[in-house]
Design an enzyme around this catalytic site. Structure first.
Site, short mmCIF file in Angstrom:
data_model
loop_
_atom_site.label_atom_id
_atom_site.label_comp_id
_atom_site.label_asym_id
_atom_site.label_seq_id
_atom_site.Cartn_x
_atom_site.Cartn_y
_atom_site.Cartn_z
N LYS A 232 0.83 -1.20 0.00
CA LYS A 232 0.00 0.00 0.00
C LYS A 232 0.87 1.26 0.00
CE LYS A 232 -3.79 -2.57 2.01
NZ LYS A 232 -4.40 -3.15 3.23
N ASP B 145 -10.91 3.27 4.48
CA ASP B 145 -11.02 1.82 4.27
C ASP B 145 -12.43 1.32 4.63
OD1 ASP B 145 -9.85 -0.60 3.46
OD2 ASP B 145 -9.31 -1.16 5.51
N GLN C 41 -4.38 -1.91 9.41
CA GLN C 41 -4.23 -3.23 8.79
C GLN C 41 -4.82 -4.30 9.71
OE1 GLN C 41 -2.97 -3.78 5.65
NE2 GLN C 41 -3.62 -5.91 5.92
#
Lengths: 281, 281
Positions: free
Chosen positions: B54, B121, B98
């Site tokens: 990323k 996200d 994450q």
């Protein structure tokens, strides 16, 4: 008619009896009475009726209630401030915000001001997420929870069954679909844009009608032996399912009224006592 | 093979090109560079690889990144405190946590610490609720959003189509089903308890496989002319769909890898620039 009726009134009454017993036990143990706070904004007659019904049912099972009626011109900030007070109020176990609220109010902001432990109507974003993921730390949305409770009361198996939900509202169709998915049903969600609705319905082991269109679901669509839950409410006590012909084919069917309707308040009050019990534990 | 490939790598590249252009424009207008903060807890090699990928992609499109790597023994409170700092940090436009995180961490508490505007996200409860209800004030979960973007890139009509989603995970199957429902598809959600999976799949106009079982979906189940999205990832670059036989029947099919996979990061970076743009507006 070959179907047996799913008598929501009777199932709700048993649930209310159970709640009353739990309220008594709670009072004996703790010396206090569970309390539900209601928040009502504006003058909508139907909303006033719903709140009055809820308060009356509270009284019948021994739950205290606390009404907060606010004028229609209240701002979102004012309604949120009222919810904040109720969250802070040690005497309050559950908070019910009657909706729909007047259009200028940010309902989401009001709902999300309710604390997790007091959200007995399951309206916060966290409650929705928990329900979608099958977590039971929060309270469920009452009408979909009532549908599942009614199915359970009649020992209808859900795991591996094909449920067809007609309707995708955020307060009924979608949460019902997600709760039944959490119970291991295979779930199809149909709506106004669905093509071939008859075919989908005809493949369902369990039909959940939650669309608000009188007799949209025709009796001849129902698979013989299926279970039919009619959560629709239309003027003149007509459901979303054509009752007579559907009852010729179904194994179990809810009447309208007296099916899903009575379950909603029963779930709300059961969850209010649970909220009180959980505060003590 | 009769199916055309849905080339996720190419679609993602176009999206990244578009993002790069938007980053340049943003920098010219505002004098600052969009920044994505990543939060990584512990030593899981796969998670480290994902974060590195990323960060690399960020660099390629001109987005700054800010890494916060925390030890595996961090407490929930410590991770939340890190997120709180990033929420308060004016230089940060988007926050990616994450996951999965180590088992002792309350992921939900960490996710919900992210502010609405920086949740690029789509992991907060509010983002899930908005997605379920078709509201677009928050950012979508990236992989399901990538699936929808891929379908759109190939002009696959969704309204009134029957989509069968296989898999009901909270980060893929359920949100994909809800997003496609919001696009007016009729959606069936199948899973490990579904009976007659072959029959359900054979009725689908669009199949979304998101279950993580190698070649569970057999080619002969696919309706001729259907669209097949394989979001499964299994060891040895095998998807959830038996690719060869499925490609004989489908009209469009994603390869594995190179289908859904590349879309996820592309969506994340597009949403990061959107977050930056929305702060200015």
């Amino acid at each position: 008619m070959t179907a047996a009726l799913m008598d929501g009134t009777a199932v709700a009454r048993r649930s209310l009896d159970d709640t009353r017993t739990r309220v008594s036990a709670y009072r004996e143990t703790t010396g206090r009475t569970p309390r539900l706070a209601t928040v009502l904004v504006g003058d909508d007659p139907a909303s006033h009726t719903y709140v009055r019904m809820k308060v009356n049912r509270c009284r019948q099972v021994g739950i205290d209630s606390l009404r907060r009626d606010l004028p229609a011109e209240s701002t979102t900030a004012q309604v949120v401030a009222t919810v904040d007070e109720l969250v802070a109020d040690e005497s309050v176990d559950g908070i019910l915000v009657q909706h729909p609220m007047p259009g200028h109010i940010d309902e989401r902001a009001v709902f999300d001001a309710i604390s997790r432990g007091k959200d007995v109507d399951g309206v916060t974003a966290n409650a929705f997420l928990d329900m979608a993921n099958g977590h039971e730390e929060t309270f469920a949305s009452c009408t979909p929870a009532g549908i599942v409770a009614l199915l359970d009361a009649y020992d209808v198996p859900l795991s591996g069954k094909h449920v067809v939900v007609i309707g995708r509202s955020s307060i009924l169709g979608k949460p019902a679909a997600l709760m039944l998915l959490g119970r291991d049903a295979t779930v199809t969600i149909c709506h106004s844009k669905t093509r071939g609705l008859a075919q989908f319905v005809s493949e369902a082991d369990i039909v959940v009608a939650a669309v608000g269109r009188p007799e949209l679901i025709r009796g001849e669509w129902i698979k013989p032996g299926a279970v039919v839950i009619d959560a629709g409410y239309n003027e003149g006590n007509v459901g979303d399912v054509a009752f007579g012909p559907a009852a010729e084919r179904a194994r179990l069917i809810t009447p309208v009224p007296g099916g899903v309707g009575p379950m909603t308040i029963a779930m709300l009050l059961a969850q209010t006592v649970s909220a009180a019990e959980q505060r003590e534990s």
